[in-house]
Scaffold this motif. Structure first.
Motif, short mmCIF file in Angstrom:
data_model
loop_
_atom_site.label_atom_id
_atom_site.label_comp_id
_atom_site.label_asym_id
_atom_site.label_seq_id
_atom_site.Cartn_x
_atom_site.Cartn_y
_atom_site.Cartn_z
N VAL A 101 0.84 -1.20 0.00
CA VAL A 101 0.00 0.00 0.00
C VAL A 101 0.87 1.25 0.00
O VAL A 101 0.60 2.23 -0.73
CB VAL A 101 -0.97 0.00 1.20
N GLN A 102 1.94 1.26 0.78
CA GLN A 102 2.83 2.41 0.78
C GLN A 102 3.48 2.61 -0.58
O GLN A 102 3.62 3.75 -1.06
CB GLN A 102 3.91 2.25 1.86
N LEU A 105 0.74 3.93 -3.11
CA LEU A 105 -0.07 5.07 -2.66
C LEU A 105 -0.07 6.22 -3.66
O LEU A 105 -1.15 6.78 -3.95
CB LEU A 105 0.42 5.55 -1.29
#
Length: 232
Positions: A101-102, A105
């Motif tokens: 997710v990071q 993003l």
């Protein structure tokens, strides 16, 4: 057309979701299965979540949706679990998801409103024997999702599906004969175990604009197990 990334997707819930969405969306599936690339009209990214960083360069500039499908079902008495096994479940179910997710993003933020779908478990909120490790890592997903939803609203929506036992390859050892299937079905108020399509249906809804006013929620798709007691 919207771009959706699935981590996992070669079997079970992921496969059902790909089949449901393939004609509506551009789908990228990151998984280990090489055969998968030749059987589905999707963009396949060879990837093992336990081996190396995610190949972000293979994705489009914008992502409108993300689904993290890998999970574990490690059911043992607490006294037989080693700390390393808790770490393994936490790494596989939660920390690898956070890292991806990071990484993606910035691509999610390019969307008008991206949607993330994660998977917890009925065991995260309903106490069950032998579930201490998986329940702990799945509960982390629920807490993460609510905080993430608050931080990134209205740009990114995030919701969690919390199934009970679902008839997938991951759960095969719990459903590998008729007696086990019957006993598992009987434990649920709706008297059956879940199917991949049960989970894919709500996942597709949460990825779609039909759910555009829903974020930070945990949906119990569990045959009524988490909320109903039908025993008299």
């Amino acid at each position: 057309m919207k771009n959706i990334l699935l981590i996992g997707g070669s079997h079970g819930i992921g496969q059902a979701l790909v089949e449901k969405l393939a004609n509506q969306l551009q789908i990228w599936v990151a998984c280990r299965s090489e055969d998968f690339a030749n059987k589905n009209q999707v963009n396949h990214i060879p990837f093992d979540i336990l081996q190396g960083d995610f190949p972000i360069e293979q994705l489009p500039e914008k992502l409108d949706g993300f689904v993290y499908l890998p999970g574990t079902i490690q059911l043992k008495p607490f006294k037989n679990l080693k700390p390393e096994q808790f770490k393994q479940d936490f790494e596989y179910n939660f920390l690898k998801m956070v890292g991806i997710v990071q990484a993606i993003l910035p691509k999610l933020l390019q969307s008008n409103q991206a949607s993330i779908v994660l998977y917890s478990s009925v065991a995260a909120t309903t106490g069950m024997p032998f579930h201490t490790s998986v329940a702990a890592s799945k509960a982390a997903i629920e807490g993460f999702a609510k905080s993430f939803a608050a931080e990134f609203a209205p740009k990114i929506r995030i919701n969690v599906v919390a199934p009970s036992l679902t008839d997938t390859p991951l759960a095969e050892k719990f459903l590998n004969n008729d007696i086990k299937k019957e006993k598992s079905a009987e434990r649920h108020p709706l008297k059956r175990v879940g199917t991949p399509n049960d989970i894919a249906n709500i996942s597709a809804f949460l990825l779609s604009e039909d759910s555009s006013w829903i974020t930070g929620q945990v949906f119990g798709v569990d045959g009524g197990m988490s909320t109903l007691n039908t025993q008299m």
